[in-house]
Design a protein around this motif. Sequence first.
Motif: not given
Length: 78
Positions: A37-61
Amino acid sequence: MAQHDGNKQRGWVNYFRVLAGGYLLYLAYQLMKGIWDGTAETVALNAAAGAVFAVAGAMVLWREWKAYQYAKAQGRPG
């Protein structure tokens, strides 16, 4: 009888893990949505955290899906 009680408790843990995995995927989506959406203030941090959460969630499931398939093959209730 103790075996039955242990299996019942284990089932609740599995449901909790599925909910936790789904919530991690939801968090990843929310973080990535801010980037898209372009509303993120820290794009790099959002991207890194989003990737980590996505991988962790997928692994748990994935782990819970494999445990369900194993229990089903062994003739245990799901």
